[in-house]
Design an enzyme around this catalytic site. Structure first.
Site, PDB file in Angstrom:
ATOM      1  N   HIS A  56     -14.730  90.287  66.869  1.00  0.00           N
ATOM      2  CA  HIS A  56     -13.703  89.427  65.954  1.00  0.00           C
ATOM      3  C   HIS A  56     -12.425  90.286  66.065  1.00  0.00           C
ATOM      4  O   HIS A  56     -12.486  91.523  66.056  1.00  0.00           O
ATOM      5  CB  HIS A  56     -14.030  88.936  64.690  1.00  0.00           C
ATOM      6  CG  HIS A  56     -15.265  87.999  64.931  1.00  0.00           C
ATOM      7  ND1 HIS A  56     -15.420  86.892  63.907  1.00  0.00           N
ATOM      8  CD2 HIS A  56     -16.419  87.715  65.620  1.00  0.00           C
ATOM      9  CE1 HIS A  56     -16.295  86.310  64.092  1.00  0.00           C
ATOM     10  NE2 HIS A  56     -16.898  86.569  65.331  1.00  0.00           N
ATOM     11  N   GLU A  58     -10.637  90.820  63.575  1.00  0.00           N
ATOM     12  CA  GLU A  58     -10.541  91.751  62.599  1.00  0.00           C
ATOM     13  C   GLU A  58     -11.399  93.140  62.468  1.00  0.00           C
ATOM     14  O   GLU A  58     -10.928  94.135  62.269  1.00  0.00           O
ATOM     15  CB  GLU A  58     -11.030  91.068  61.020  1.00  0.00           C
ATOM     16  CG  GLU A  58     -10.204  89.877  60.748  1.00  0.00           C
ATOM     17  CD  GLU A  58     -10.861  88.652  61.306  1.00  0.00           C
ATOM     18  OE1 GLU A  58     -10.773  87.380  60.630  1.00  0.00           O
ATOM     19  OE2 GLU A  58     -11.432  88.302  62.305  1.00  0.00           O
ATOM     20  N   CYS A  86     -14.045  85.014  58.408  1.00  0.00           N
ATOM     21  CA  CYS A  86     -15.328  84.414  58.397  1.00  0.00           C
ATOM     22  C   CYS A  86     -16.140  85.461  57.525  1.00  0.00           C
ATOM     23  O   CYS A  86     -15.632  86.583  57.233  1.00  0.00           O
ATOM     24  CB  CYS A  86     -15.942  84.643  59.687  1.00  0.00           C
ATOM     25  SG  CYS A  86     -16.522  86.013  60.460  1.00  0.00           S
ATOM     26  N   CYS A  89     -16.585  88.984  58.898  1.00  0.00           N
ATOM     27  CA  CYS A  89     -15.396  89.776  58.809  1.00  0.00           C
ATOM     28  C   CYS A  89     -14.768  90.209  57.297  1.00  0.00           C
ATOM     29  O   CYS A  89     -14.432  91.220  57.052  1.00  0.00           O
ATOM     30  CB  CYS A  89     -14.050  89.148  59.578  1.00  0.00           C
ATOM     31  SG  CYS A  89     -14.513  89.103  61.240  1.00  0.00           S
TER      32      CYS A  89
END
Length: 155
Positions: A56, A58, A86, A89
């Site tokens: 992801h 992040e 999410c 993260c």
């Protein structure tokens, strides 16, 4: 939302990362991490490319910033990300001890920085992260809409 010139610049940089994800066929999410007014970490969504659920935006930005500082503690850093984090993260942001998080678009299905829950400012946690939302919201929403509209038109 009243934003500073610096905040707009940093979110614009996160949007550049999201645009790179879009060009690669990924869900367009981008992030940058800033310390003392300088970007020290960049990340974009690369799950499909890397075949890695942890890729992801992040997480990738956190890794780069940690390598830059040679430390996992990012206590004096701020993250700018185009989409609300999410659960995974948000947890990584909390564990990294970021000072603040600024995001653009809400994620009503998975958002853990205010939409569903805000684990970044959850009572009893050992660390809290200051959260600001809605920075360049329309631009952040538009790039996601562009991606999902193009996916729907294929089916």
């Amino acid at each position: 939302m009243n934003i500073s010139e610096h905040e707009e610049i940093f979110m614009s940089e996160a949007l550049k990362e999201a645009e790179a994800s879009l060009a690669e066929g990924e869900i367009p999410v981008g992030a940058v991490i800033v310390k003392d007014g300088k970007i020290i970490g960049r990340g974009r969504n690369m799950r499909e490319r890397n075949k890695d659920l942890f890729s992801h935006a992040e997480i990738n930005a956190l890794k780069e910033a940690s390598l830059h500082l040679k430390d996992w503690r990012l206590e004096e850093c701020a993250m700018y990300v185009t989409l609300e984090p999410c659960p995974m993260c948000a947890g990584a942001i909390l564990q990294s001890r970021l000072k603040s998080l600024c995001f653009g678009a809400l994620s009503p299905r998975e958002g853990c920085a205010g939409s569903i829950v805000n684990i970044l400012d959850f009572p009893g946690m050992s660390w809290q992260v200051e959260v600001n939302s809605g920075l360049l919201k329309e631009r952040c929403e538009n790039i996601l809409k562009k991606f999902f509209d193009s996916r729907r038109s294929k089916y």
